[in-house]
Motif scaffolding. Sequence first.
Motif, PDB file in Angstrom:
ATOM      1  N   ARG A  22       0.714  -1.352   0.159  1.00  0.00           N
ATOM      2  CA  ARG A  22      -0.024   0.012   0.032  1.00  0.00           C
ATOM      3  C   ARG A  22       0.884   1.255  -0.169  1.00  0.00           C
ATOM      4  O   ARG A  22       2.064   1.241   0.258  1.00  0.00           O
ATOM      5  N   VAL A  23       0.465   2.428  -0.540  1.00  0.00           N
ATOM      6  CA  VAL A  23       0.925   3.810  -0.465  1.00  0.00           C
ATOM      7  C   VAL A  23       1.140   4.024   1.113  1.00  0.00           C
ATOM      8  O   VAL A  23       0.114   3.913   1.916  1.00  0.00           O
ATOM      9  N   LEU A  25       2.783   7.076   3.651  1.00  0.00           N
ATOM     10  CA  LEU A  25       3.324   8.465   3.690  1.00  0.00           C
ATOM     11  C   LEU A  25       4.696   8.861   3.266  1.00  0.00           C
ATOM     12  O   LEU A  25       4.921   9.765   2.406  1.00  0.00           O
ATOM     13  N   SER A 153     -13.341  13.553   2.715  1.00  0.00           N
ATOM     14  CA  SER A 153     -12.382  12.853   1.777  1.00  0.00           C
ATOM     15  C   SER A 153     -11.266  13.800   1.068  1.00  0.00           C
ATOM     16  O   SER A 153     -10.605  13.317   0.014  1.00  0.00           O
ATOM     17  N   GLY A 154     -10.973  14.729   1.847  1.00  0.00           N
ATOM     18  CA  GLY A 154     -10.027  15.550   1.492  1.00  0.00           C
ATOM     19  C   GLY A 154      -9.433  16.428   2.608  1.00  0.00           C
ATOM     20  O   GLY A 154      -9.399  15.920   3.497  1.00  0.00           O
ATOM     21  N   ASP A 155      -8.606  17.363   2.449  1.00  0.00           N
ATOM     22  CA  ASP A 155      -8.252  18.113   3.651  1.00  0.00           C
ATOM     23  C   ASP A 155      -8.353  19.777   3.300  1.00  0.00           C
ATOM     24  O   ASP A 155      -7.348  20.229   3.117  1.00  0.00           O
ATOM     25  N   ARG A 351       3.437  16.730   4.068  1.00  0.00           N
ATOM     26  CA  ARG A 351       2.626  17.640   3.568  1.00  0.00           C
ATOM     27  C   ARG A 351       3.348  18.863   3.993  1.00  0.00           C
ATOM     28  O   ARG A 351       2.681  19.861   4.538  1.00  0.00           O
TER      29      ARG A 351
ATOM     30  N   ILE B 113      -2.328  12.716  -6.320  1.00  0.00           N
ATOM     31  CA  ILE B 113      -2.463  13.052  -4.735  1.00  0.00           C
ATOM     32  C   ILE B 113      -3.004  11.641  -4.319  1.00  0.00           C
ATOM     33  O   ILE B 113      -4.066  11.485  -4.422  1.00  0.00           O
ATOM     34  N   LEU B 114      -2.219  10.978  -3.579  1.00  0.00           N
ATOM     35  CA  LEU B 114      -2.385   9.417  -3.164  1.00  0.00           C
ATOM     36  C   LEU B 114      -2.735   9.687  -1.656  1.00  0.00           C
ATOM     37  O   LEU B 114      -2.155  10.418  -0.893  1.00  0.00           O
ATOM     38  N   GLU B 115      -3.844   8.645  -1.285  1.00  0.00           N
ATOM     39  CA  GLU B 115      -4.191   8.832   0.145  1.00  0.00           C
ATOM     40  C   GLU B 115      -3.253   7.555   0.685  1.00  0.00           C
ATOM     41  O   GLU B 115      -3.166   6.542   0.089  1.00  0.00           O
ATOM     42  N   GLU B 116      -2.755   7.900   1.745  1.00  0.00           N
ATOM     43  CA  GLU B 116      -1.890   6.650   2.517  1.00  0.00           C
ATOM     44  C   GLU B 116      -2.956   5.569   2.612  1.00  0.00           C
ATOM     45  O   GLU B 116      -4.182   5.855   2.999  1.00  0.00           O
ATOM     46  N   GLY B 117      -2.259   4.326   2.209  1.00  0.00           N
ATOM     47  CA  GLY B 117      -3.300   3.195   2.220  1.00  0.00           C
ATOM     48  C   GLY B 117      -3.904   2.578   1.012  1.00  0.00           C
ATOM     49  O   GLY B 117      -4.481   1.642   0.928  1.00  0.00           O
ATOM     50  N   LEU B 118      -3.808   3.422  -0.077  1.00  0.00           N
ATOM     51  CA  LEU B 118      -4.230   2.905  -1.415  1.00  0.00           C
ATOM     52  C   LEU B 118      -3.399   1.872  -1.661  1.00  0.00           C
ATOM     53  O   LEU B 118      -2.142   1.762  -1.625  1.00  0.00           O
ATOM     54  N   VAL B 148       1.532  12.472  -1.422  1.00  0.00           N
ATOM     55  CA  VAL B 148       0.655  11.470  -0.506  1.00  0.00           C
ATOM     56  C   VAL B 148       0.260  12.308   0.793  1.00  0.00           C
ATOM     57  O   VAL B 148       1.086  13.047   1.371  1.00  0.00           O
ATOM     58  N   VAL B 149      -1.154  12.106   1.034  1.00  0.00           N
ATOM     59  CA  VAL B 149      -1.630  12.523   1.985  1.00  0.00           C
ATOM     60  C   VAL B 149      -1.963  11.658   3.223  1.00  0.00           C
ATOM     61  O   VAL B 149      -2.255  10.405   2.850  1.00  0.00           O
ATOM     62  N   ASN B 150      -2.335  11.995   4.460  1.00  0.00           N
ATOM     63  CA  ASN B 150      -2.402  10.996   5.569  1.00  0.00           C
ATOM     64  C   ASN B 150      -3.764  10.356   5.276  1.00  0.00           C
ATOM     65  O   ASN B 150      -4.568  10.948   4.605  1.00  0.00           O
ATOM     66  N   GLY B 152      -7.445   9.620   5.694  1.00  0.00           N
ATOM     67  CA  GLY B 152      -8.601  10.109   6.069  1.00  0.00           C
ATOM     68  C   GLY B 152      -8.391  11.639   5.543  1.00  0.00           C
ATOM     69  O   GLY B 152      -9.281  12.596   5.951  1.00  0.00           O
ATOM     70  N   SER B 153      -7.354  12.218   4.972  1.00  0.00           N
ATOM     71  CA  SER B 153      -7.084  13.505   4.329  1.00  0.00           C
ATOM     72  C   SER B 153      -7.317  13.496   2.833  1.00  0.00           C
ATOM     73  O   SER B 153      -7.214  14.446   2.194  1.00  0.00           O
ATOM     74  N   GLY B 154      -7.803  12.327   2.289  1.00  0.00           N
ATOM     75  CA  GLY B 154      -7.990  12.421   0.918  1.00  0.00           C
ATOM     76  C   GLY B 154      -8.767  11.276   0.543  1.00  0.00           C
ATOM     77  O   GLY B 154      -9.584  10.815   1.406  1.00  0.00           O
ATOM     78  N   ASP B 155      -9.162  10.620  -0.665  1.00  0.00           N
ATOM     79  CA  ASP B 155      -9.931   9.638  -1.010  1.00  0.00           C
ATOM     80  C   ASP B 155      -9.265   8.855  -1.940  1.00  0.00           C
ATOM     81  O   ASP B 155      -9.563   8.871  -3.065  1.00  0.00           O
TER      82      ASP B 155
END
Lengths: 353, 353
Positions: A22-23, A25, A153-155, A351, B113-118, B148-150, B152-155
């Motif tokens: 997985r991706v 940070l 779904s964003g920040d 970030r 812009i990837l969310e951590e966990g993708l 990459v964003v934490n 819960g801060s992306g989708d």
Amino acid sequence: MSSSGGPAFALSCPLPLTGSERVLLGHGSGGKMTAELIARYVLPAFGNPYLDRLDDQAVVEIGGQRLAFTTDSFVVRPLFFPGGDIGTLAVNGTVNDLAMAGARPLYLSAGLILEEGLRLDDLGAILESMRAACQRAGVLLVTGDTKVVNKGSGDQCFINTTGIGVVEHSRLLSADQARPGDRVVLSGNIGDHGMAVMSRREGLEFDTVIESDTAPLHGLVASMLEGGSELRCLRDPTRGGLASTLNELALASGVGLEIEETRIAVRPAVHAACELLGLDPLYVANEGKLVAIVGESSAEAVVGRMRRHPLGVDAAVIGVVTEQHPKMVVMRTRIGGTRVVDLHPGEILPRIC
Amino acid sequence: MSSSGGPAFALSCPLPLTGSERVLLGHGSGGKMTAELIARYVLPAFGNPYLDRLDDQAVVEIGGQRLAFTTDSFVVRPLFFPGGDIGTLAVNGTVNDLAMAGARPLYLSAGLILEEGLRLDDLGAILESMRAACQRAGVLLVTGDTKVVNKGSGDQCFINTTGIGVVEHSRLLSADQARPGDRVVLSGNIGDHGMAVMSRREGLEFDTVIESDTAPLHGLVASMLEGGSELRCLRDPTRGGLASTLNELALASGVGLEIEETRIAVRPAVHAACELLGLDPLYVANEGKLVAIVGESSAEAVVGRMRRHPLGVDAAVIGVVTEQHPKMVVMRTRIGGTRVVDLHPGEILPRIC
């Protein structure tokens, strides 16, 4: 490829991804994990002579005109910090990636991804910062896009800016152009941007407020291009800091770099903040500094011209390019020892841009 | 300005924002609320002759060469749907915004812009789709950026693509060029993309799987530009659907549009899905269709050429431009009545592209 922290589609080193499915940070750090992600997933899909250079921008030719083209997404948290905000960064960051090709920045696009619930006042302030930064840099924002995602779904606000500039010189400025004997030039003190953001994020208070150094560098670059100077490469040491940029240059050119710690300026407040957070300023992001590789015979003249520009008053030669230890960066320390300055393996400051 | 649903920095109508102090999902709909946001926040900051046209792209001149420049961010949910995924959309969407200027698409940038966990497998599949779409469209992805964003801060994954194309004709194709007597041409059936995504999102099962119509349209456009045809404007009716696109054209040109419901094709499965979800296909996104405003004397020939292209076999004249009811779109219905087709006030289908 991007910067705001070095090429983000970056570094063609054939490393395996460090065991993750997985991706993480760290894949966004601008360090070794980013390099692995790009090498394993991006380059195999898209590899072409432009992308493979892994510069901060592509230089393409259309109708006999050389154009620089670069993109960057900004996800900095918090949105506002001393010395700027996400809007200032988004304009200056892309202007600087054009400048690092020696291009004159002309046009920007902006893609906003807004989270439901963002205060419209905050959006207004960010757009005003973008307007002011465009005006300062002399670029026009000519096209854009706005998307809104559900709360959670964003920040708040992510911004992509993409830029076009015109390359009016005939040099090839690229990461693979460093040659033994060349000098490594740095335009000023390091770590301000990263520590400005971290101080705000962590709620740290110092006697001196640390401000981001965010600034458009194309004017400084124009002064460096004067007089036929032997410029090999320009890079802005953003995400991943000076250490990552130097490693990218050493890798791409297949040379060693030797730098002198005493010649690398760090403000006392930045130094103190780094100590407090256990960070090495070499890895902390800058948004208004550049590193240049310059032929030996031109180095003094280039530094002289830089010092006459407001954004280069502290410019200095900080090291040399060498045949020894190819693809490695070695630093002579303040106390007279030497240490290897490696690519950071993963996460440093998430970030930050 | 962008599309994937009409200009997102769009429409200079001086409307007050509807009482909110915060960004709402409707501000990203491509409808009236998007227009208000742009008019109140974006245009006052950046207004310039390129941006003010509110087209899907800017056409700038560099070194005597006309270039089209466009940006779009993709936030579709789910990432994968019948007929494509976010990667396919990201390439075709930007290629199409270039095509709507009659430009030949050349170069793309990509900002991830990837969310951590993708899942890295999912990232790999998305990049493979982008590669295939670039190859089909004949464009090169030459520069990029990864953040990459934490969690819960992306989708999972947002993608910005920005494109450059070369304009090799001398026409001015713009939303303000429609004139009374012109014909409104539509390249095929509507609503497929939006209902493909919604069906997957809502877990709806139909006898026939509805697939997205995502496709690159520059080949179709090239065929339309042949023979000196009187093309006034091209738009792809993406986010906000056909209704939003037609309203934008009517507003920008200060003309009325009269369309015929019986000439607007909707697949039975799309019609059924719309009924089930209470949606009007006129407002549902397309990703492989275009609307053209064409001078009366050229309309038949243009439609004939479109029908010989695989992406235009169902092309038809669906209406006329009129002096009456300026800035309004009126539809003659299947049962012989007329109704006003307005800009949708707010939220229709969030995150459809």
